[in-house]
Design a protein around this motif. Structure first.
Motif, PDB file in Angstrom:
ATOM      1  N   ALA A   1     -55.456  79.870  22.179  1.00 23.11           N
ATOM      2  CA  ALA A   1     -56.436  79.502  22.541  1.00 23.11           C
ATOM      3  C   ALA A   1     -57.530  79.626  22.410  1.00 23.11           C
ATOM      4  CB  ALA A   1     -56.633  78.745  24.108  1.00 23.11           C
TER       5      ALA A   1
ATOM      6  N   GLN B   1     -62.393  77.514  21.596  1.00 24.21           N
ATOM      7  CA  GLN B   1     -63.618  77.223  21.855  1.00 24.21           C
ATOM      8  C   GLN B   1     -64.155  76.492  20.773  1.00 24.21           C
ATOM      9  OE1 GLN B   1     -63.537  74.271  23.909  1.00 24.21           O
ATOM     10  NE2 GLN B   1     -61.260  75.410  25.101  1.00 24.21           N
TER      11      GLN B   1
ATOM     12  N   TYR C   1     -57.334  73.783  17.576  1.00 22.74           N
ATOM     13  CA  TYR C   1     -57.231  72.897  17.993  1.00 22.74           C
ATOM     14  C   TYR C   1     -56.171  72.876  18.024  1.00 22.74           C
ATOM     15  CZ  TYR C   1     -62.271  71.891  18.073  1.00 22.74           C
ATOM     16  OH  TYR C   1     -63.984  72.102  18.412  1.00 22.74           O
TER      17      TYR C   1
ATOM     18  N   GLU D   1     -54.483  73.684  21.746  1.00 24.02           N
ATOM     19  CA  GLU D   1     -55.586  72.788  22.370  1.00 24.02           C
ATOM     20  C   GLU D   1     -54.596  72.127  22.664  1.00 24.02           C
ATOM     21  OE1 GLU D   1     -57.351  74.358  24.758  1.00 24.02           O
ATOM     22  OE2 GLU D   1     -56.970  76.206  23.955  1.00 24.02           O
TER      23      GLU D   1
END
Length: 256
Positions: free
Chosen positions: A12, A14, A174, A177
């Protein structure tokens, strides 16, 4: 849908969208909107067209729950690779547990009889003679691998990596995620909490200090130190000390 069961793993991160290329931003938004595994697999297939490569692969492995992969490989390669358990000797898979940065497949050690055969068979079955993989580690001990493969000469491939590596790394996160939201989150279990002493112990082990030096550094006995190591290992469901350190790093519990 091509789905291939592989080995245990994690993932993971961001990403920041400011200043992103509009085509890339639109693609990432489609990944974020994927509401089923089939829809996510469609996005994996879309990577091939977006970057003009042979194949794209998202491998997800967890500590708990289903292990799966979304790959655009041919049915012939799936049958050969999975049926012969090639993931047990595949340098691409093995290095996912060892590396934190992206790696070019040409940089890996293929210098075994089985490794050379695997590479030759991959070329013959359309996987390609080049590849690039991005290991992805997440806060709950997940490990995943996002890879692309292609057929190109070394110079062309190096230019491709220099141009697209950053975008592909972002896309890989992404994908994770989205997969985490659709599949993984229900199986990750509760977050692990280590005591301050356990954090110190695993951090010093990760730095390569001996147990004797760690005990001296923390001003405790080696017997007490063994207790901290064992309690950390149990909390992290780790098989050994090295596994415990790696798991703690992957979960963001320690920083080396």
């Amino acid at each position: 849908m091509s789905r291939l069961l592989i080995w245990p793993a994690l993932v993971a991160l961001q990403g920041c969208k400011n200043g992103m290329d509009q085509d890339l931003l639109a693609f990432i938004q489609r990944v974020e909107r994927a509401d089923t595994i089939d829809a996510l697999f469609d996005r994996v297939k879309e990577v091939r067209a977006l970057f003009q490569v042979n194949h794209a692969i998202y491998h997800s492995i967890q500590w708990h729950g289903e292990t799966f992969a979304l790959a655009t490989y041919s049915a012939e390669w799936h049958e050969y690779y999975g049926g012969n358990q090639m993931y047990l000797i595949d340098p691409v898979v093995i290095n996912a547990f060892k590396k934190f940065n992206p790696y070019n497949w040409k940089s890996l050690d293929w210098d075994t009889r089985k490794g050379r055969k695997l590479l030759q068979d991959a070329i013959e079955m359309g996987v390609g003679n080049q590849g690039l993989s991005f290991p992805i580690r997440g806060p709950n001990g997940e490990l995943a691998l996002f890879s692309i493969s292609h057929s190109a000469d070394d110079d062309t491939w190096q230019k491709f990596i220099e141009t697209h590596s950053a975008d592909l790394m972002l896309i890989g996160h992404y994908f994770h995620e989205a997969a985490r939201r659709l599949v993984l989150s229900r199986d990750l279990g509760d977050p692990v909490a280590l005591s301050p002493r356990e954090v110190e112990t695993l951090t010093l082990l990760g730095l390569g200090l001996s147990r004797a030096n760690i005990a001296q550094n923390l001003q405790i006995s080696e017997h007490t130190l063994r207790g901290y190591i064992e309690s950390s290992r149990i909390k992290l469901c780790a098989n050994n000390t090295t596994h415990a350190v790696t798991s703690a790093m992957a979960r963001g519990l320690i920083s080396i």
